[in-house]
Design a protein around this motif. Structure first.
Motif, PDB file in Angstrom:
ATOM      1  N   ALA A  64      36.970  70.509  51.688  1.00 50.44           N
ATOM      2  CA  ALA A  64      38.290  71.014  52.089  1.00 50.44           C
ATOM      3  C   ALA A  64      38.523  72.413  51.543  1.00 50.44           C
ATOM      4  CB  ALA A  64      39.384  70.071  51.590  1.00 50.44           C
ATOM      5  N   ARG A  65      38.122  72.650  50.317  1.00 55.26           N
ATOM      6  CA  ARG A  65      38.320  73.969  49.705  1.00 55.26           C
ATOM      7  C   ARG A  65      37.374  75.018  50.272  1.00 55.26           C
ATOM      8  NH1 ARG A  65      40.620  70.394  46.671  1.00 55.26           N
ATOM      9  NH2 ARG A  65      42.215  70.966  45.133  1.00 55.26           N
ATOM     10  N   LEU A  66      36.221  74.582  50.742  1.00 59.16           N
ATOM     11  CA  LEU A  66      35.307  75.514  51.414  1.00 59.16           C
ATOM     12  C   LEU A  66      35.863  75.912  52.774  1.00 59.16           C
ATOM     13  CD1 LEU A  66      31.835  73.848  50.669  1.00 59.16           C
ATOM     14  CD2 LEU A  66      32.981  75.658  49.383  1.00 59.16           C
ATOM     15  N   ILE A  67      36.442  74.951  53.479  1.00 58.91           N
ATOM     16  CA  ILE A  67      37.007  75.232  54.800  1.00 58.91           C
ATOM     17  C   ILE A  67      38.158  76.220  54.696  1.00 58.91           C
ATOM     18  CG2 ILE A  67      38.347  74.194  56.688  1.00 58.91           C
ATOM     19  CD1 ILE A  67      36.558  71.697  56.344  1.00 58.91           C
ATOM     20  N   THR A  68      39.023  76.032  53.707  1.00 60.64           N
ATOM     21  CA  THR A  68      40.180  76.918  53.535  1.00 60.64           C
ATOM     22  C   THR A  68      39.840  78.156  52.711  1.00 60.64           C
ATOM     23  OG1 THR A  68      40.870  75.548  51.654  1.00 60.64           O
ATOM     24  CG2 THR A  68      41.877  75.085  53.798  1.00 60.64           C
ATOM     25  N   GLN A  69      38.596  78.271  52.296  1.00 59.25           N
ATOM     26  CA  GLN A  69      38.111  79.424  51.525  1.00 59.25           C
ATOM     27  C   GLN A  69      38.815  79.571  50.185  1.00 59.25           C
ATOM     28  OE1 GLN A  69      35.299  81.744  52.533  1.00 59.25           O
ATOM     29  NE2 GLN A  69      35.124  79.664  53.340  1.00 59.25           N
ATOM     30  N   LEU A  70      39.242  78.449  49.614  1.00 54.77           N
ATOM     31  CA  LEU A  70      39.723  78.464  48.236  1.00 54.77           C
ATOM     32  C   LEU A  70      38.542  78.531  47.279  1.00 54.77           C
ATOM     33  CD1 LEU A  70      42.608  75.833  48.405  1.00 54.77           C
ATOM     34  CD2 LEU A  70      42.753  78.325  48.562  1.00 54.77           C
ATOM     35  N   GLN A  71      37.368  78.156  47.777  1.00 50.34           N
ATOM     36  CA  GLN A  71      36.110  78.328  47.056  1.00 50.34           C
ATOM     37  C   GLN A  71      35.067  78.867  48.020  1.00 50.34           C
ATOM     38  OE1 GLN A  71      35.320  74.377  45.526  1.00 50.34           O
ATOM     39  NE2 GLN A  71      36.254  74.839  43.557  1.00 50.34           N
ATOM     40  N   PRO A  72      34.184  79.753  47.561  1.00 53.88           N
ATOM     41  CA  PRO A  72      33.144  80.286  48.453  1.00 53.88           C
ATOM     42  C   PRO A  72      32.008  79.292  48.618  1.00 53.88           C
ATOM     43  CG  PRO A  72      32.908  81.232  46.264  1.00 53.88           C
ATOM     44  CD  PRO A  72      34.155  80.387  46.222  1.00 53.88           C
ATOM     45  N   ALA A  73      31.444  79.253  49.803  1.00 48.89           N
ATOM     46  CA  ALA A  73      30.300  78.369  50.066  1.00 48.89           C
ATOM     47  C   ALA A  73      29.030  78.980  49.495  1.00 48.89           C
ATOM     48  CB  ALA A  73      30.154  78.136  51.563  1.00 48.89           C
ATOM     49  N   ARG A  89      45.142  87.165  57.244  1.00 53.00           N
ATOM     50  CA  ARG A  89      45.678  86.835  58.565  1.00 53.00           C
ATOM     51  C   ARG A  89      45.242  85.445  59.013  1.00 53.00           C
ATOM     52  NH1 ARG A  89      44.469  92.319  59.636  1.00 53.00           N
ATOM     53  NH2 ARG A  89      42.490  91.755  60.623  1.00 53.00           N
ATOM     54  N   MET A  90      44.020  85.062  58.685  1.00 52.41           N
ATOM     55  CA  MET A  90      43.529  83.747  59.065  1.00 52.41           C
ATOM     56  C   MET A  90      44.216  82.644  58.265  1.00 52.41           C
ATOM     57  SD  MET A  90      41.492  84.449  61.492  1.00 52.41           S
ATOM     58  CE  MET A  90      40.623  82.919  61.797  1.00 52.41           C
ATOM     59  N   ARG A  91      44.580  82.928  57.023  1.00 51.66           N
ATOM     60  CA  ARG A  91      45.219  81.912  56.180  1.00 51.66           C
ATOM     61  C   ARG A  91      46.560  81.479  56.741  1.00 51.66           C
ATOM     62  NH1 ARG A  91      42.556  80.846  51.666  1.00 51.66           N
ATOM     63  NH2 ARG A  91      41.267  82.450  50.667  1.00 51.66           N
ATOM     64  N   ARG A  92      47.225  82.356  57.464  1.00 46.89           N
ATOM     65  CA  ARG A  92      48.502  81.960  58.038  1.00 46.89           C
ATOM     66  C   ARG A  92      48.305  80.831  59.050  1.00 46.89           C
ATOM     67  NH1 ARG A  92      53.282  85.664  60.871  1.00 46.89           N
ATOM     68  NH2 ARG A  92      54.511  83.873  61.567  1.00 46.89           N
ATOM     69  N   GLN A  93      47.157  80.790  59.697  1.00 49.95           N
ATOM     70  CA  GLN A  93      46.905  79.782  60.716  1.00 49.95           C
ATOM     71  C   GLN A  93      46.403  78.456  60.151  1.00 49.95           C
ATOM     72  OE1 GLN A  93      44.660  81.282  64.170  1.00 49.95           O
ATOM     73  NE2 GLN A  93      44.855  83.318  63.294  1.00 49.95           N
ATOM     74  N   ILE A 112      45.920  72.142  59.696  1.00 48.38           N
ATOM     75  CA  ILE A 112      46.278  71.763  58.332  1.00 48.38           C
ATOM     76  C   ILE A 112      45.221  70.818  57.777  1.00 48.38           C
ATOM     77  CG2 ILE A 112      47.969  70.609  56.850  1.00 48.38           C
ATOM     78  CD1 ILE A 112      50.154  71.486  58.698  1.00 48.38           C
ATOM     79  N   VAL A 113      44.734  71.129  56.588  1.00 49.06           N
ATOM     80  CA  VAL A 113      43.834  70.241  55.858  1.00 49.06           C
ATOM     81  C   VAL A 113      44.688  69.371  54.955  1.00 49.06           C
ATOM     82  CG1 VAL A 113      41.950  70.081  54.203  1.00 49.06           C
ATOM     83  CG2 VAL A 113      41.927  71.897  55.922  1.00 49.06           C
ATOM     84  N   CYS A 114      44.643  68.066  55.172  1.00 51.41           N
ATOM     85  CA  CYS A 114      45.400  67.108  54.363  1.00 51.41           C
ATOM     86  C   CYS A 114      44.423  66.457  53.384  1.00 51.41           C
ATOM     87  CB  CYS A 114      46.048  66.049  55.245  1.00 51.41           C
ATOM     88  SG  CYS A 114      47.032  66.700  56.615  1.00 51.41           S
ATOM     89  N   TYR A 135      44.692  68.376  62.538  1.00 48.05           N
ATOM     90  CA  TYR A 135      44.537  67.936  61.150  1.00 48.05           C
ATOM     91  C   TYR A 135      43.085  67.612  60.825  1.00 48.05           C
ATOM     92  CZ  TYR A 135      49.620  66.871  60.912  1.00 48.05           C
ATOM     93  OH  TYR A 135      50.995  66.917  60.924  1.00 48.05           O
ATOM     94  N   LEU A 136      42.690  67.959  59.602  1.00 48.96           N
ATOM     95  CA  LEU A 136      41.550  67.329  58.948  1.00 48.96           C
ATOM     96  C   LEU A 136      42.165  66.469  57.857  1.00 48.96           C
ATOM     97  CD1 LEU A 136      38.512  66.943  58.390  1.00 48.96           C
ATOM     98  CD2 LEU A 136      38.645  68.891  56.829  1.00 48.96           C
TER      99      LEU A 136
END
Length: 341
Positions: A69-78, A100-104, A187-189, A219-220
């Motif tokens: 989930a954090r890789l998908i939202t780029q809260l952590q780098p892959a 800009r992508m984070r808003r989506q 949205i990642v839940c 949703y994921l």
């Protein structure tokens, strides 16, 4: 990527039905040991999420769901691989383009007690993404905050209260309002109901379904319990030790599971009918989940699998995620669909 369809002399773009493609993604964490060992938290995962659907992602604790989930939202780098969102590789974006992508794409976190800043009021928490992305200003900003509280079933006059004044279910509603604030499409839940009472879980799941219909959200939905995702998801992906071992439509994965690990998870779900429950025999997996630092050779599940053939293909060759069972169903097992004796 958009595809063009010609209608007479007019060319019209058609949106890609897949909003998210995760392509062979890895995330390895160094252990800090002398031998340069790494924790293989996510180890070659590929999944797709279609527009407007809910993809359920399930598996035992520690299998890599939250890391993915954090890789998908780029809260952590892959460590490796690509995360394609609306045709853009998020792993290659930074700065203003990533902003800009984070808003989506937004995220609802697992722990409603830890994910809200206790020093901020509810109004300030929800206003933060509104201000960050310039969604609204002045009077419209306050109206937006109150409308979001109303949408998630909270009193719109609670904007000046602090998180400690709310129950766990109410705090999770605040987290959902915060995720909705910038008008996302995806949205990642991340296990949003696992810390809540069972009765509250149903309320939050119903709320998420209502919001999905109203705002056409994708949703994921991550959980460790297949029962939780049963009524929410269109498709379900099952993870084990950093890998996806089965993907299928919701109905197929419950009526015709192909991977022995999926069957074991399903057998552990209690049935409310005592007559049916008394006649069931849960599949008991032997041993503990292997270490992600040194996963087993071949199929990672073979050390606990009731149908594994060792020595043989199960311990020697890693199975690919391939079509098995019903249409659109895939499993990573050399003996997919075989009955468990």
């Amino acid at each position: 990527m958009a595809v063009e369809v010609r209608a007479g002399a007019t060319t019209q773009p058609v949106a890609d039905p897949v909003i998210l493609r995760v392509e062979d993604v890895y995330k390895h964490f160094p252990t800090g040991g002398v031998g340069g060992e790494v924790v293989r938290a996510v180890d070659g995962v590929s999944i797709e999420v279609r527009r407007g659907e809910t993809l359920g992602l399930v598996g035992e604790s520690g299998c890599g769901k939250s890391t993915l989930a954090r890789l998908i939202t780029q809260l952590q780098p892959a460590t490796a691989g690509r995360v394609m969102f609306n045709g853009e590789d998020l792993t290659q974006l930074s700065g203003a383009r990533m902003r800009r992508m984070r808003r989506q794409m937004q995220m609802i976190f697992q722990d409603p007690f830890a994910s809200l800043d206790p020093r901020m009021t509810v109004g300030e928490i929800i206003a933060e993404p509104i201000d960050n992305f310039g969604v609204a200003r002045g009077r419209a900003r306050q109206q937006r905050i109150q409308e979001l509280l109303r949408l998630v079933g909270l009193n719109p006059n609670f904007t000046n209260r602090y998180p400690h004044e709310f129950s766990g279910g109410q705090r999770q509603r605040i987290g959902i309002a915060r995720a909705l604030a910038p008008n996302p499409t995806f949205i990642v839940c991340d296990e949003p109901v696992s810390a809540l009472d069972v009765s509250i879980q149903a309320q939050i799941i119903n709320l998420l379904q209502d919001l999905q219909r109203e705002f056409h959200l994708t949703y994921l939905f991550i959980a460790h319990d297949l029962a939780v995702v049963r009524h929410l998801s269109n498709r379900v992906a099952v993870m084990y030790l950093g890998k996806v071992v089965e993907v299928a439509d919701r109905t197929d994965i419950y009526t015709s599971p192909q991977h022995p690990y999926t069957r074991a998870l399903l057998s552990s779900i209690p049935v409310p009918d005592p007559d049916v429950e008394s006649g069931r025999e849960p599949i008991l997996l032997q041993g503990e989940i292997p270490s992600p630092v040194n996963p087993p050779s071949g199929c990672r599940f073979h050390t606990r699998c009731p149908i594994a053939r060792v020595p043989g293909a199960c311990s020697e060759t890693e199975p690919d995620l391939e079509p098995h069972g019903r249409p659109n169903q895939q499993a990573a097992c050399h003996f997919a669909g075989q009955e468990i004796g």
